[in-house]
Write a protein that holds these residues in place. Structure first.
Motif, PDB file in Angstrom:
ATOM      1  N   GLY A  22       0.816  -1.210   0.000  1.00  0.00           N
ATOM      2  CA  GLY A  22       0.000   0.000   0.000  1.00  0.00           C
ATOM      3  C   GLY A  22       0.841   1.246   0.000  1.00  0.00           C
ATOM      4  N   GLY A  23       0.404   2.255  -0.756  1.00  0.00           N
ATOM      5  CA  GLY A  23       1.143   3.509  -0.840  1.00  0.00           C
ATOM      6  C   GLY A  23       0.634   4.525   0.149  1.00  0.00           C
ATOM      7  N   GLY A  24       1.288   5.688   0.176  1.00  0.00           N
ATOM      8  CA  GLY A  24       0.889   6.762   1.060  1.00  0.00           C
ATOM      9  C   GLY A  24       0.179   7.848   0.288  1.00  0.00           C
ATOM     10  N   GLU A 422       7.862   2.011  -2.587  1.00  0.00           N
ATOM     11  CA  GLU A 422       7.545   1.519  -1.255  1.00  0.00           C
ATOM     12  C   GLU A 422       8.775   0.991  -0.533  1.00  0.00           C
ATOM     13  N   ALA A 423       9.814   0.637  -1.303  1.00  0.00           N
ATOM     14  CA  ALA A 423      11.086   0.225  -0.706  1.00  0.00           C
ATOM     15  C   ALA A 423      12.009   1.414  -0.471  1.00  0.00           C
ATOM     16  N   ALA A 429      11.483   5.379  -8.877  1.00  0.00           N
ATOM     17  CA  ALA A 429      10.085   5.111  -9.233  1.00  0.00           C
ATOM     18  C   ALA A 429       9.523   6.246 -10.079  1.00  0.00           C
ATOM     19  N   ALA A 430       9.807   7.472  -9.677  1.00  0.00           N
ATOM     20  CA  ALA A 430       9.314   8.634 -10.418  1.00  0.00           C
ATOM     21  C   ALA A 430       9.897   8.666 -11.830  1.00  0.00           C
ATOM     22  N   GLU A 431      11.183   8.328 -11.969  1.00  0.00           N
ATOM     23  CA  GLU A 431      11.806   8.296 -13.286  1.00  0.00           C
ATOM     24  C   GLU A 431      11.148   7.240 -14.172  1.00  0.00           C
ATOM     25  N   ALA A 461       1.444   5.746  -8.668  1.00  0.00           N
ATOM     26  CA  ALA A 461       1.350   7.210  -8.608  1.00  0.00           C
ATOM     27  C   ALA A 461       1.747   7.719  -7.225  1.00  0.00           C
ATOM     28  N   LEU A 462       1.214   7.104  -6.195  1.00  0.00           N
ATOM     29  CA  LEU A 462       1.514   7.547  -4.836  1.00  0.00           C
ATOM     30  C   LEU A 462       2.977   7.295  -4.482  1.00  0.00           C
TER      31      LEU A 462
END
Length: 513
Positions: A22-24, A422-423, A429-431, A461-462
């Motif tokens: 789960g993301g934030g 998440e790690a 991740a954004a790249e 996305a998160l």
């Protein structure tokens, strides 16, 4: 794959590889649902007190793994009907759990008496080329993410497969010699047995030195001190075969796993002509077409149990895990000889639920911290990459430098980005998803009825720090409503109007968190 080499590898690969966390995010979300989640998980309860992947019961359709080992089980002291080739070809094509090389291996086991015909089935199923390439590549360079028992079992299986397909000469001599050396170092009887037998087929004698040495310390009457599958393999390798050993092995003739039943039956008839007639009838029923159906017992898995644990945590009900699920986890936590891949996943599940699950979970947490993250994610090492990154995310171990080399449009791109974020690898991740309309992907997936894909896109996305607009959260409740299980409304289905699965339930509560 099944069990400590075959299975555990499939479990380590697909289980840890799933890694959906789960993301934030700071955007207001719909109010968390799921007041009855802990209770309704009973609809997914397996016979082993773990969570099943889905509510829909597994039928008795013929399947590849039970056919391979069910036929072997039935052949100990008895005759089995020949396999109808066209029927087995269809079963191979329908198998989506196993890689091509493992499917070819199971075909070779199922048609042990006619290896040429086995090759024909592999040909007609359209997997020969892929199976041969996978097997040769692994024997030359085993996946460094696999633990020692998994590697030994996999190399033994693939050596046998290549021999069955007439490609045994293509195996490098160095790979065969390395396998023989690893047999001597192995501390697990079952992988050692399979390797000894595979090597014997190519004219190489190998001695399981460590296995036989450590067998001397086993207490004769301590049936719990060694798993039945390991005890059976040890007996077949030349270990103790006395009354106490037989007493420990007889209950394994009713084990849910046909591989365990086959090894136990072999061990109980070793060196005893006519002993098979005194044993109970084999559990596996070989049909007139030579195939064996799945057993109707509905077993849960650690993979689905981990999904359920994360769904409970995402819904804010971490402390509401049902008693049967907690008991099942703690039972595994006390089980000596639990496979390393299972130990890590057990540790991750218990960590998510803030449970003390015993020595196996504690050991799994230590092993999780030691998992090496591959320097680059590629299609070939995806499972070990997922396993290591998932563990780092679960235990908050921090980011490790890693590059991603996936083809454009890879369906796992959002999932990969989410796991990276998440790690703790948020910049990477954004790249990875830069320029991708993840919210748009999530909207389209929900409209198409694909709940898991929508959840993956939002997680990505998160994790990458992308702002999810309030309008998306406003649209979410009625779209999710279509995925509720009609009988168990706090559980969710992957497709609108379907029956609940653990994975879809996790996806829904991540979106609702």
């Amino acid at each position: 794959m099944r069990w400590a080499g075959g299975v555990a590898a499939a479990v380590a690969a697909s289980v840890l590889g799933a890694a959906l966390f789960g993301g934030g995010g700071e955007v207001p979300r719909p109010g968390a649902a799921g007041s009855g989640l802990g209770t309704q998980l009973a609809a997914l309860r397996g016979a082993n007190d773990l969570v099943r992947a889905g509510r829909e019961e597994v039928g008795r359709a013929p399947a590849l793994y039970p056919t391979a080992y069910g036929r072997l089980e039935a052949s100990v002291g008895g005759a089995v009907p020949p396999v109808r080739g066209d029927a087995l070809v269809e079963v191979v094509r329908q198998d989506v759990m196993d890689t091509a090389a493992w499917r070819a291996y199971y075909v070779c086991l199922a048609m042990e008496a006619d290896q040429r015909a086995a090759g024909g089935v592999v040909d007609r199923a359209g997997i020969r080329g892929e199976a041969e390439r996978e097997a040769i590549a692994y024997l030359r360079a085993p996946d460094r993410g696999d633990d020692a028992p998994t590697s030994l079992m996999t190399r033994a299986a693939f050596l046998r497969t290549l021999g069955c397909l007439g490609r045994g000469r293509d195996v490098p001599r160095a790979a065969v010699e390395r396998l023989a050396a690893d047999v001597a170092r192995s501390d697990r009887p079952a992988p050692a047995l399979y390797a000894v037998e595979a090597l014997r087929a190519v004219g190489v004698d190998a001695t399981p030195t460590r296995v036989l040495r450590e067998a001397a310390s086993l207490a004769p009457d301590d049936c719990a001190g060694l798993e039945a599958v390991q005890r059976a393999a040890l007996t077949l390798l030349g270990g103790r075969s006395d009354r106490s050993t037989r007493a420990c092995l007889r209950p394994a003739l009713r084990d849910p796993d046909p591989q365990t039943r086959w090894l136990a039956r072999r061990a109980l008839t070793r060196g005893a002509p006519g002993a098979a007639e005194a044993l109970p009838r084999p559990v596996g029923r070989v049909g007139a077409d030579g195939l064996v159906a799945r057993r109707p017992a509905q077993m849960g898995t650690l993979s689905a149990t981990y999904d359920a644990a994360r769904a409970l945590a995402a819904s804010g009900r971490q402390g509401e895990a049902p008693e049967w699920m907690v008991a099942g986890l703690r039972k595994l936590g006390a089980e000596e000889g639990l496979d390393p891949a299972d130990r890590v996943l057990l540790a991750m599940t218990c960590h998510r639920l803030a449970l003390e699950c015993g020595p196996q979970a504690e050991k799994g947490a230590e092993e999780a911290a030691a998992l090496a993250v591959p320097e680059r994610l590629t299609p070939a090492n995806r499972r070990s990459w997922y396993g290591a990154m998932s563990a780092r995310a679960e235990f908050g171990l921090g980011c490790r430098p890693t590059a991603v080399d996936l083809p454009a449009g890879d369906p796992d791109l959002a999932d990969v980005a989410a796991v990276l974020g998440e790690a703790g690898c948020t910049e990477r991740a954004a790249e990875l998803v830069g320029g991708t309309d993840l919210v748009g992907l999530a909207r389209r997936a929900l409209r198409d009825g694909d709940l898991v894909a929508a959840s993956d896109a939002v997680r990505a996305a998160l994790a990458a720090g992308v702002t999810v607009p309030q309008a998306f959260w406003d649209e979410l409740p009625p779209l999710l409503e279509r995925h509720r299980d009609a009988r168990f409304p706090d559980l969710y289905a992957e497709a609108a109007g379907g029956t609940a699965t653990a994975g879809a339930t996790l996806a829904a509560y991540r979106l609702l968190a």
